[in-house]
Design an enzyme around this catalytic site. Structure first.
Site, mmCIF file in Angstrom:
data_model
loop_
_atom_site.group_PDB
_atom_site.id
_atom_site.type_symbol
_atom_site.label_atom_id
_atom_site.label_comp_id
_atom_site.label_asym_id
_atom_site.label_seq_id
_atom_site.Cartn_x
_atom_site.Cartn_y
_atom_site.Cartn_z
ATOM 1 N N ARG A 50 -59.468 70.361 -31.692
ATOM 2 C CA ARG A 50 -58.924 70.284 -33.061
ATOM 3 C C ARG A 50 -59.954 70.681 -34.122
ATOM 4 N NH1 ARG A 50 -58.970 66.017 -36.507
ATOM 5 N NH2 ARG A 50 -59.110 64.475 -34.848
ATOM 6 N N TYR A 104 -44.816 87.787 -49.219
ATOM 7 C CA TYR A 104 -43.913 87.257 -48.204
ATOM 8 C C TYR A 104 -43.195 86.015 -48.761
ATOM 9 C CZ TYR A 104 -42.746 84.588 -43.998
ATOM 10 O OH TYR A 104 -42.106 83.840 -43.055
ATOM 11 N N ASP A 176 -53.949 88.963 -48.405
ATOM 12 C CA ASP A 176 -53.235 88.908 -47.133
ATOM 13 C C ASP A 176 -53.158 90.341 -46.615
ATOM 14 O OD1 ASP A 176 -51.280 88.998 -45.115
ATOM 15 O OD2 ASP A 176 -50.221 87.258 -45.925
ATOM 16 N N LYS A 201 -48.809 88.900 -35.882
ATOM 17 C CA LYS A 201 -48.334 90.272 -36.013
ATOM 18 C C LYS A 201 -49.284 91.229 -35.283
ATOM 19 C CE LYS A 201 -45.317 88.072 -38.316
ATOM 20 N NZ LYS A 201 -45.583 87.432 -39.561
HETATM 21 C C1 LIG Z 1 -47.481 89.188 -44.815
HETATM 22 C C2 LIG Z 1 -47.270 87.888 -44.109
HETATM 23 N N1 LIG Z 1 -48.110 86.867 -44.321
HETATM 24 C C3 LIG Z 1 -47.950 85.674 -43.696
HETATM 25 C C4 LIG Z 1 -46.898 85.446 -42.835
HETATM 26 C C5 LIG Z 1 -46.747 84.111 -42.145
HETATM 27 O O1 LIG Z 1 -47.204 84.236 -40.831
HETATM 28 P P1 LIG Z 1 -46.749 83.294 -39.602
HETATM 29 O O2 LIG Z 1 -45.331 83.585 -39.302
HETATM 30 O O3 LIG Z 1 -47.715 83.674 -38.511
HETATM 31 O O4 LIG Z 1 -46.952 81.869 -40.050
HETATM 32 C C6 LIG Z 1 -46.004 86.490 -42.583
HETATM 33 C C7 LIG Z 1 -44.891 86.288 -41.672
HETATM 34 O O5 LIG Z 1 -44.034 86.131 -41.285
HETATM 35 C C8 LIG Z 1 -46.177 87.746 -43.237
HETATM 36 O O6 LIG Z 1 -45.331 88.763 -43.030
#
Ligand SMILES: Cc1ncc(COP(=O)(O)O)c(C=O)c1O
Length: 385
Positions: A50, A104, A176, A201
């Site tokens: 953890r 997102y 991001d 991803k």
């Molecule tokens: C650009 C982006 N950032 C963050 C996330 C969140 O990622 P996760 O689904 O691994 O929690 C996503 C996903 O779905 C995403 O497309």
């Protein structure tokens, strides 16, 4: 920022290149152990999964740090976990976060529904209105957050310009970089302070792990680690092992995603049943010039608007045989999704239309299949649209 000592593929495969002894395993073992033996009466570091110091977690993190050119990195149990922890590492109650509007949907909800509960104020900027970045700054603004390229319009943001602004204000710039990966874009080289990934991803790349990562200065990574220990988003060792394995092929996978992306986007653009294609590799894209300057590849992510709207898009989806109708992206298999039911489900139809995502918009994540087979599948889908 750390200088790279070798090419990206080599770094992803060999990491720090530690000396090998006879009979060492070539592939890392999986340390599927929650805890590790401690020395008695010692202040030595306690190993506990953890805490994020399981060898599999550390190996994956070391690889990503090298790829991003970061002092340090840490993997956690999801992209959302990474976004939350990266922000909690630089923000406190009473602080203000200035975020791009083009993010997102889950991240938007995290900011609006969760951060505000902890007394972190959030406001949004339309990056097309550059002046807003400055005019919306407040005395208590401590961080700027952006996503680039964006989901699902593949807009490319000018990080260098934002980095100058953030530095002059003494605030952190968080990026991001899920859609780019360090193969196509390394935000730290452009002045960003913190890089966030949904490793679910492209980084892992095989649609079999949920994971996230944060990379940046050691002090930020340490803050993320401290928060993670208490909030409990450590990545499971087996998942960390899978991510490390995925990273080894990241560079070659991205080369293929980049090639297929351009080939398929070019084909889609001339199709009579496609109203519009969103791909920064195309001259028709709003950010083609900037993208060509700052990106080393345009990825396998393509947005397309099917002529005839939502019903036509549904007919297209039903006729596909190879491309899988599923959320997520960046895997070896091609996936297609409808942002109105997935990443942007939280917005009203009007808000989505205003954001440039009309009904009938499809987000395509091109995988590693033979491009000609993908084009044939899309031709079949569009013929039914
Ligand atoms: C650009 C982006 N950032 C963050 C996330 C969140 O990622 P996760 O689904 O691994 O929690 C996503 C996903 O779905 C995403 O497309």
């Amino acid at each position: 920022m750390r200088r790279r000592s070798a090419g990206l593929s080599t770094l992803a495969i060999h990491g720090d290149g530690a000396a090998r002894a006879a009979h060492d395993p070539v592939a890392a073992p999986i340390y599927q152990s929650s805890t590790f033996v401690s020395s008695i009466a010692s202040h030595e570091e306690v190993l506990y999964t953890r805490y994020g110091n399981n060898p599999n977690q550390l190996r994956a993190a070391e690889r990503l740090a090298r790829l991003e050119g970061a002092e340090g990195a840490i993997f956690v149990a999801s992209g959302m976990g990474a976004t939350a922890l990266a922000h909690l590492a630089v923000l406190s109650p009473g602080d203000h976060l200035l975020s791009s509007e083009w993010i997102y949907g889950g991240t938007r909800r995290l900011f609006l529904e969760e951060f505000t509960r902890f007394g972190i104020e959030v406001s949004f900027v339309n990056p097309d209105r550059r002046r807003e970045w400055r005019s919306k700054l407040r005395k208590n603004t401590r961080a700027i957050f952006v996503e680039t390229p964006t989901n699902p319009l593949m807009r490319v943001l000018d990080i260098k310009w934002l980095a100058v602004l953030a530095e002059s204000e003494g605030i952190a710039l968080l990026v991001d970089s899920t859609f780019a990966t360090p193969i196509n874009f390394r935000p730290l080289e452009h002045g960003a302070d913190v890089v966030i990934h949904s490793a679910t991803k492209y980084l892992n790349g095989h649609s079999d792990v949920i994971a996230g990562a944060v990379a940046g200065a050691e002090t930020v990574v340490e803050e993320v680690r401290n928060r993670m220990k208490l909030w409990g988003q450590a990545l499971d060792p087996h998942a960390a092992w899978l991510v490390e394995r995925g990273l080894k092929t990241l560079a070659v996978r991205m080369m293929r995603h980049n090639q297929t992306g351009l080939e398929v986007a070019t084909w889609l653009e001339q199709h009579p049943k496609v109203q519009r294609v969103h791909y920064p590799g195309l001259a028709s894209h709003a950010d083609h010039a900037l993208g060509a300057k700052v990106l080393e590849g345009f990825s396998g992510m393509v947005g397309l608007e099917v002529a005839g709207g939502a019903r036509a898009a549904e007919r297209c989806l039903r006729a596909l045989r190879l491309i899988i109708h599923a959320p997520s992206l960046g895997g070896v298999e091609s996936l297609i999704s409808e942002p109105r039911f997935t990443s942007h489900a939280g917005l009203s139809a009007e808000e989505r239309a205003a954001a440039g995502i009309p009904d009938g918009f499809l987000r395509l994540s091109l995988g590693l299949e033979d491009p000609q087979d993908l084009i044939e599948d899309l031709a079949r889908g569009l013929a039914a649209a």
